[in-house]
Design an enzyme around this catalytic site. Structure first.
Site, PDB file in Angstrom:
ATOM      1  CG  ASP A 456       4.582  35.800  35.560  1.00  9.79           C
ATOM      2  OD1 ASP A 456       3.924  34.915  35.772  1.00  9.79           O
ATOM      3  OD2 ASP A 456       5.008  36.630  36.375  1.00  9.79           O
ATOM      4  CG  ASP A 758       4.417  40.590  37.821  1.00  4.58           C
ATOM      5  OD1 ASP A 758       3.794  39.630  38.608  1.00  4.58           O
ATOM      6  OD2 ASP A 758       4.075  40.643  36.585  1.00  4.58           O
ATOM      7  CG  ASP A 762       4.288  35.908  41.042  1.00  7.07           C
ATOM      8  OD1 ASP A 762       3.487  34.840  41.109  1.00  7.07           O
ATOM      9  OD2 ASP A 762       4.213  36.760  40.602  1.00  7.07           O
TER      10      ASP A 762
END
Length: 1020
Positions: A456, A758, A762
């Site tokens: 990310d 997070d 996901d």
């Protein structure tokens, strides 16, 4: 051997292995000395089956309770209900009006009738002496009284196994039991023949060796179990947002009490049983309890929240009613006995190695026994005394049997699979200090083979400390990174625009501005929400006053699929207004009007839209995250049961949020590249922002590709084959895009993929990846539960540390395997060849037990706990297809084995003349020299095994205290054994000359090992 292992023991994956694969390798482990110890760190499949059955029964019970509750609710409407509940005296005395059992029955049984008779949620709050707005009072006597009446929010844990349990398990070793029987017989026969104490020496020697092995093994295992216990505690630390004494604060779930007001948001785990106070669009996933995959809508009509369930969408305030073992989750946990983690692929492979070598060892042991005994039988036959046996003959036969059994002890490398666990436990403990919490053992091992990291951007590559630095409102771009700039901007804007902007920011947010215990303003919420709220406060806004002006009637929280958050407000003068914020280009595309510099609302023509899109791109080019804010007045007749519209908005403005790159990220990315690991950025942000940050981090290179999620989705399979290897940045990606990319990299390109995540969405990608990495600070509980490793400081550099530790574990195990196989080969060959050619074995049972301990428990301690060095990140990753026992290892094993066997054979055949030994005790002196030389060969081979390819094996050795302690204690005990324990260990004190010779013969193995490393070997 590698192909044999792959075929027989290769079916177990790092995660999500089938039960058939797990059962198959267990069936193939034929030669196992101590099943209790060997399989301690493998999943208990029987217990898992029992747990599933109990879960299924619970699911049914809960499902029935919910259905009954729904039927009762329909029946109750229109009836006046009276309560027949009597408050127990001790509850009344403590100042409460309802007991724990009554509360438990309301929520667990979804009992709407009881809830209504108690006055609904407000009535329950009153009876619990708490407030639904201010929470409970934290006066010490109040907390204590609550705990006494309602209990604490903790579940019963399995007891810590004592040291003596591990001693008992170590004693379950079949070969040690056989040796103990041999020792007992030896004691009886010896004492009968030669009296006490002379006749007891051999037997006592074996007993003492067995006890030493057992206690060293048990100590090592016990320490390991304590490390796992500490890690388990760490895994269960969860913090939640609560209101107490009128203040919002973070609290451990273990401190929650009935009467607490908890704030839940998307991705949270419900920490206790409770009731819904207020909230929006709340969907709860109850599959962990009821088995139903369909989420349940929780609202005023169905206010029951169960511990252990997950918030799938929306947010709410909840009143805690039941905690700990009284909750449904607590009861479920009490009935379930954990089946344990799946075993790791390396553990399974090493069980395979141990099995193969064990079978070979068993074969040699039987042959050795036959050859040794054949000499005795033929001697008796020639003397025609085959039927008359003396005590000496019985002792000799027993000695032969003990040697054969001890060959099995040495030959079956029981310590191999356990060395993996030892190394992983050590690494996990150290990684905890480096801010990485490993949830599954296999992840630590797999991370060493990682070839790709999909990371990310926000919070991982960047700091997640966000501030609004630029804004475009009414068509004017302004720098707003200081409060003076913000107040200047405010004075330049029409009053109506400022009013609408503040209304949008303060209402359309998942955050809150509260006053903390120090009386200061505190902003709560995600970093993006916090940045916007801070901007609104700097414009002179008052959060509470603005919130009180209107009433929020509907909320659609932000999620990474829609990339927007929307609310509906009920205006003071009647009517509704929708506010919406999110990804700039998506929100701008939903607008058909904009506000000009005079504050007038005008149609959004193509020229203005292009200008605003240009502003978005210029902000993004400066590595700013951009958000667009918009509103829409709803037509008369709009009902709040309808969806919030997606089009027809008026653009209020665009803000640019600065989120600086973390220090050290660029160096970490360069480290990954040097280590052969490809780093890819997968983000929901604008592509220009993503590219700017990726260049700053060193991720995006000249030949790399940056692509947007919607474009990626449209590609055909043929195009993806060409495209995927070159993708370095994926922007505006949905969770499904992330999942697709990971799946292609794993299956089509055979990469070992680590993925960070997070958010709740996901979870599929984290589950699909070889290693799922969740963020400890920004990550939701759902993401953490799907992950294998939790990065506690959300820092990309920590991920690189995890990769380094993973490689260290893999290589440490390889070093240990190389060392142990060398000892195995030499000990087997020496005793077998000597038995065949001379009719006796130079290494006795006691000596072989000591050698076994050096190479097994102590060897594992020394080699499997070597900390990582920077050189590990200068070699290519092993990947998915790398061999475990490599050609380099075979070269080192064979080279060292040949040297050691040559030394032992030379000493056996020429030792007497070489040392000039004469007299009656020459045999025992020679055997002591052989034993001493053999042990020192292992000591120096242990040092040589620290590096498999490098010549310099001494680098950093003195800094490894465990290694030095093991070497020192081995040498000291060897000296004591030879010089002072001769009666028990079948040794005799040696002269200085003989000691020097033994040590030098061992030391000579190091230059030999260095020379062998110069021989080039191919990869196949």
């Amino acid at each position: 051997m590698e192909s044999y292992l792959e075929e027989r023991f290769g079916g177990v994956q790092a995660k999500n292995s089938s039960e058939e694969a797990l059962r198959r390798w267990r069936r193939l482990c034929s030669v196992v000395k101590n099943p209790k110890r060997r399989f301690r760190f493998t999943a208990n499949l029987e217990k898992r089956g029992e747990a599933e059955a109990i879960k299924h029964a619970n699911h049914e019970k809960l499902r029935v309770a919910v259905l009954v509750s729904k039927a009762a609710l329909q029946f109750i409407h229109g009836l006046s209900l009276r309560s027949e509940y009597v408050v127990p005296a001790e509850v009344k005395a403590a100042g409460f009006q309802i007991c724990a059992d009554e509360l438990g029955s309301i929520v667990e049984g979804h009992d709407s009738k009881k809830l209504i008779t108690h006055g609904g949620v407000d009535g329950i709050a009153e009876k619990l002496a708490t407030s639904t707005t201010d929470g409970l009072s934290t006066a010490e006597d109040n907390i204590k009284r609550r705990q006494d009446i309602y209990g604490v929010n903790k579940f019963t844990e399995s007891e810590v196994r004592s040291f003596w349990v591990f001693v008992w398990e170590a004693l379950q070793d079949t070969t040690l039991i056989i040796l103990a029987v041999c020792a007992f017989v030896s004691l009886v026969v010896g004492i009968t023949m030669e009296g006490w104490p002379k006749g007891a020496h051999d037997g006592l020697g074996i007993v003492a060796s067995i006890l030493l092995v057992v206690f060293v093994t048990a100590t090592s295992d016990y320490r390991q179990s304590l490390q796992f216990k500490d890690l388990d505690k760490e895994k269960k630390k969860i913090q939640v947002q609560v209101t107490r004494d009128g203040f919002r604060q973070r609290l451990s779930i273990y401190d929650l009490l009935p009467g607490d007001v908890v704030h839940l948001a998307i991705g949270d785990q419900v920490p206790a049983d409770g009731l819904f106070i207020c909230g929006f669009s709340l969907l709860i996933n109850e599959s962990s309890l009821t088995g139903e995959s369909e989420p349940v809508a929780v609202n005023e009509d169905n206010p029951f929240l169960l511990s252990g369930t997950k918030v799938q969408d929306g947010s709410c305030k909840m009143l805690v009613t039941t905690v700990g073992m009284r909750t449904q989750w607590g009861k479920l946990m009490a009935t379930l006995s954990e089946g344990g983690d799946d075993e790791t692929p390396l553990q399974v492979k090493l069980n395979g190695v141990a099995t193969i070598i064990g079978q070979i060892g068993l074969f040699f042991a039987v042959i050795t026994f036959i050859v040794l005994s054949q000499g005795l039988f033929s001697k008796k036959y020639h003397e025609k005394m085959l039927l008359s046996w003396s005590g000496d003959d019985a002792l000799e036969l027993l000695e032969h049997f003990a040697i054969a059994v001890t060959i099995v002890v040495v030959a079956v490398p029981e310590g191999l699979p356990l060395a993996v666990t030892l190394s992983l436990a050590f690494a996990m403990k150290k990684m905890m200090n480096d801010k990485a919490l490993v949830r599954h053992l296999a992840a630590c091992e797999t991370m060493g083979s990682a070839t790709t990291i999909c990371s990310d951007k926000t919070g991982t590559l960047t700091t997640n400390h966000m501030t609004v630095v630029k804004a475009c409102i009414c068509g004017n771009i302004k720098e707003v990174n200081a409060s003076q700039n913000a107040s200047k901007l405010c004075s330049e804007l029409p009053e109506t625009v400022v009013k609408t902007l503040l209304e949008s920011i303060f209402n359309n947010t998942g955050g809150e501005v509260v006053i903390n215990q120090d009386g200061k303003y505190q902003i709560l919420g995600t970093p993006t929400d916090a940045a916007l709220l801070e901007f609104a406060l700097s414009l002179g806004g008052d959060f509470k006053a603005k919130r009180d002006e209107t009433k929020i009637v509907k909320v659609e929280p932000f999620n990474s699929t829609k990339k927007r958050m929307s609310v509906i407000l009920e205006l003071p003068g009647g009517g509704y207004r929708a506010h919406c914020k999110g990804a700039s280009e998506i929100i701008l595309a939903a607008c058909d009007k904009f506000i000009d510099e005079t504050g007038s609302v005008l149609p959004l023509d193509k020229i203005t839209a292009d200008k605003l899109n240009g502003i978005i791109n210029s902000f993004a080019g400066e590595a700013l995250r951009t958000l667009c804010l918009a509103y829409r007045d709803m037509e008369d007749g709009y009902s709040i049961t309808e969806h919030i519209p997606l089009q027809g908005y008026t653009c209020i403005g665009i803000v640019g949020i600065k989120d600086p790159v973390r220090p050290g990220v660029r160096e970490s990315v360069a480290t990954c590249r040097a280590a052969g690991i490809v780093v890819r950025m997968v983000t929901g942000d604008n592509i220009n922002t993503a590219k700017a940050i990726a260049r700053e981090c060193g991720i995006l290179t000249e030949d790399g590709i940056a692509i947007e999620g919607p474009e990626f989705r449209e590609k055909s399979l043929e195009e993806l084959l060409e495209l995927v290897p070159r993708i370095q940045v994926m922007a505006r990606s949905s969770p499904l895009d992330k999942h697709t990319l990971v799946k292609h990299l794993r299956t089509t390109f055979n990469d070992v993929v680590a993925v960070t995540g997070d958010g709740t969405n996901d979870a599929p990608a984290l589950h699909e990846a070889d290693i799922g990495l969740a963020m400890g600070i920004a990550g939701t509980e759902v993401a953490k539960e799907s992950a294998d490793v939790i990065i506690l400081d959300d820092n990309f550099s920590t991920i690189v540390t995890v990769a380094k530790w993973g490689r260290s574990v893999y290589i440490n195990i390889q070093k240990f395997v190389q060392f142990q196989l060398t000892v195995n080969v030499v000990a087997l060959l020496v005793n077998f060849s000597s038995a065949c050619f001379t009719g006796n074995a130079p290494l006795t049972a006691v000596q072989l037990l000591w050698v076994n301990m050096i190479m097994d428990t102590l060897g594992a301690l020394a080699l499997a706990t070597e900390p990582p060095n920077d050189d590990l990140m200068k070699r290519d990753p092993v990947g998915r297809t790398g061999k475990f026992i490599t050609n380099v290892m075979w070269r080192n094993i064979l080279g060292q084995s040949f040297y050691q066997f040559f030394v032992m054979w030379y000493l056996q055949t020429q030792g007497k003349s070489f040392f000039g030994l004469e007299g009656s005790n020459t045999d025992i002196v020679l055997n002591t020299i052989i034993f001493n030389s053999f042990v020192f060969c292992q000591v120096f081979n242990e040092i040589s095994s620290r590096e498999m390819e490098k010549i310099n094996v001494l680098k950093g050795m003195l800094r490894n205290y465990v290694f030095m302690a093991v070497l020192t204690s081995t040498v000291i005990f060897q000296f004591i054994m030879v010089q002072f324990l001769g009666e028990f260990a079948n040794t005799t004190p040696l002269t200085l000359h003989e000691w020097l010779a033994s040590v030098l013969l061992g030391l000579a193995g190091m230059p030999i090992a260095a020379a062998v490393k110069l021989i080039p070997v191919g990869s196949s």
